[in-house]
Design an enzyme around this catalytic site. Structure first.
Site, PDB file in Angstrom:
ATOM      1  N   CYS A 103       0.824  -1.216   0.000  1.00 13.82           N
ATOM      2  CA  CYS A 103       0.000   0.000   0.000  1.00 13.82           C
ATOM      3  C   CYS A 103       0.856   1.264   0.000  1.00 13.82           C
ATOM      4  CB  CYS A 103      -0.887   0.059   1.235  1.00 13.82           C
ATOM      5  SG  CYS A 103      -1.949  -1.346   1.490  1.00 13.82           S
TER       6      CYS A 103
HETATM    7  N1  LIG Z   1      -3.757  -0.523  -0.877  1.00  9.81           N
HETATM    8  C1  LIG Z   1      -4.191  -0.377   0.357  1.00  9.81           C
HETATM    9  O1  LIG Z   1      -4.787  -1.283   0.901  1.00  9.81           O
HETATM   10  N2  LIG Z   1      -4.029   0.794   0.946  1.00  9.81           N
HETATM   11  C2  LIG Z   1      -4.318   1.052   2.310  1.00  9.81           C
HETATM   12  C3  LIG Z   1      -5.178   2.272   2.450  1.00  9.81           C
HETATM   13  C4  LIG Z   1      -5.507   2.575   3.890  1.00  9.81           C
HETATM   14  C5  LIG Z   1      -6.284   3.861   4.051  1.00  9.81           C
HETATM   15  N3  LIG Z   1      -6.455   4.186   5.429  1.00  9.81           N
HETATM   16  C6  LIG Z   1      -7.630   3.776   3.392  1.00  9.81           C
HETATM   17  O2  LIG Z   1      -8.567   3.356   4.070  1.00  9.81           O
HETATM   18  O3  LIG Z   1      -7.768   4.114   2.228  1.00  9.81           O
END
Ligand SMILES: NC(=O)NCCC[C@H](N)C(=O)O
EC number: 3.5.3.6
Length: 418
Positions: free
Chosen positions: A406
């Site tokens: 991520c």
């Molecule tokens: N690719 C991913 O899974 N990204 C994590 C994103 C976490 C962020 N707090 C969200 O909820 O969008």
């Protein structure tokens, strides 16, 4: 006349090819600039401690550099793009950012424009990312919305604490990318930075980069759902964040203008812990994947649709199946593959480690992955399956619900051996 071949600065034809260039965002003030009441809306589960989050992020970036990866930073590229674009581009960017923050015109718009407009490009970018509090401006709004509805709210512009998850606002696919219309307002402004970089940064502008899908859509897609399995097959999650109609749309564009001929749509549960496909499933070697057992039903079943070009232009064929292993083996022409269960399949450990991104591995070469050190059961299992595991520190970064995949947007990977 000599014809010069344009080579795209983006080259990403797999999830596992040796990583050469990656886009990161170092956590800044934005990850502390909110209260517990704002957390659910900003998609955070806790308030991170910034100095430690930065230390952890620097450790992550150093781990990548030590392994030969060039690390680019979103905040720096954004300012450089505005520098290169000049006054008109800067003005357009600021207007667009203000509009998307709820101020297309009016006195607050004017006050914010004057405040942000007085800054250097780098300071302005950092400020917009961190959020603008009301007490920063020497200005008292007199409109009814400010007086009657928003008087207790501290911010004119909300912080963007999710920016360090660079995976999601855009996704590099082949020699191009998708610049994403994201699901929740908390993240929708983020991809404006990516669009500005692609359009105006000297490294990317006018270099033949394909935009497979831009951010001007109403249907939703996020990079955590977009997995580039090889140079003609993608997997895309039908998830809380990516809608089926957006998948059909990008599939049509990829089939019509690129070398992709297969998109496997994988339906995962729609919840916060598993918001993207890459929180439950990642590719880590030619024939190895992580998979969170919680996404598989009785008998290991999961809904998948293999999408291929239809007979006529713009048409799509769908093939439904519930055996993920069979579907992947067929699409990737493999005799067998190794699905490695997060937390070694133990329901308590799997749930706990998935919550802290135990499935969210970043492959930096075939069979070499970066993971959070806190997921020690999953890490041990990966090693038993022959993977080289580079662990990074993770107490604060994990509070945002994202792991190494991520937090990284691969821009260049070496091609895989055929
Ligand atoms: N690719 C991913 O899974 N990204 C994590 C994103 C976490 C962020 N707090 C969200 O909820 O969008």
């Amino acid at each position: 006349m000599e014809v010069t071949q344009m080579t795209s600065p983006i080259h990403n034809y797999s999830e596992i090819g040796k990583l050469k260039t990656v886009l990161l965002k170092r956590p800044g003030r934005e990850i502390e600039n909110f209260t517990p009441e704002m957390m659910p809306r900003l998609l955070f589960d806790d308030i991170p401690y910034l100095p430690i989050a930065q230390k952890e992020h620097d450790y992550f970036a150093d781990t990548l550099r030590d392994n030969g990866v060039e690390v680019l930073y979103l905040e720096k590229l954004s300012a450089e793009a505005l520098d290169a674009g000049g006054e008109e581009v800067r003005d357009h960017f600021l207007e667009q950012m203000l509009t998307e923050s709820g101020y297309a015109s009016g006195t607050i718009h004017d006050a914010l424009k004057e405040y942000l407009g007085s800054m250097s490009n780098q300071d302005m970018v950092v400020k917009i990312m961190a959020g603008v509090r009301k007490n920063e401006l020497d200005f008292v709004p007199k409109d009814l919305v400010s007086c009657a509805e928003n008087q207790d709210y501290e911010f004119y512009m909300d912080p963007m604490p999710n920016l360090y998850f660079t995976r999601d606002p855009s996704a590099c696919i082949g020699d191009g990318l998708s610049i994403n219309h994201m699901t929740y307002p908390a993240r929708q402004r983020e991809s404006l930075f990516n669009e500005t970089i692609i359009k105006y940064h000297p490294r990317f502008a006018n270099q033949g980069v394909h935009v497979w899908r831009d951010r001007n859509h109403t249907t939703r897609i996020e990079g955590g759902d977009e997995l580039v399995l090889n140079d003609h097959v993608m997997a895309i999650g039908v998830s809380q964040r990516t809608s089926a109609d957006a998948i059909q749309d990008i599939a049509k564009n990829l089939f019509a203008h690129g070398q992709y001929d297969t998109v496997i749509a994988i339906k995962i549960p729609h919840n916060h812990a598993m918001m993207h496909l890459d929180t439950v499933f990642t590719m880590i070697n030619y024939d190895q994947f992580t998979v969170h057992p919680g996404i598989l039903g009785k008998g290991g079943q999961i809904d998948t649709w293999t999408i291929t070009p239809g007979q006529n232009k713009g048409e799509l064929n769908l093939q439904h199946d519930t055996d993920l292993k069979k579907v992947l083996k067929a699409a990737l022409h493999l005799d067998d593959l190794d699905l490695i269960p997060t937390g070694n399949g133990d329901p308590i450990i799997a749930g706990r480690e998935q919550w802290n991104d135990g499935s969210n591995t970043l492959a930096i070469a075939p069979g070499v992955v970066v993971t959070y050190n806190r997921n020690y059961v999953s890490n041990e299992l990966l090693r038993k399956h022959g993977l080289k595991v580079l662990e990074v520190i993770s107490s604060e970064l994990s509070r945002g619900r994202g792991g190494p995949r991520c937090m990284s947007c691969p821009i260049v990977r070496e091609d895989l051996k055929k």
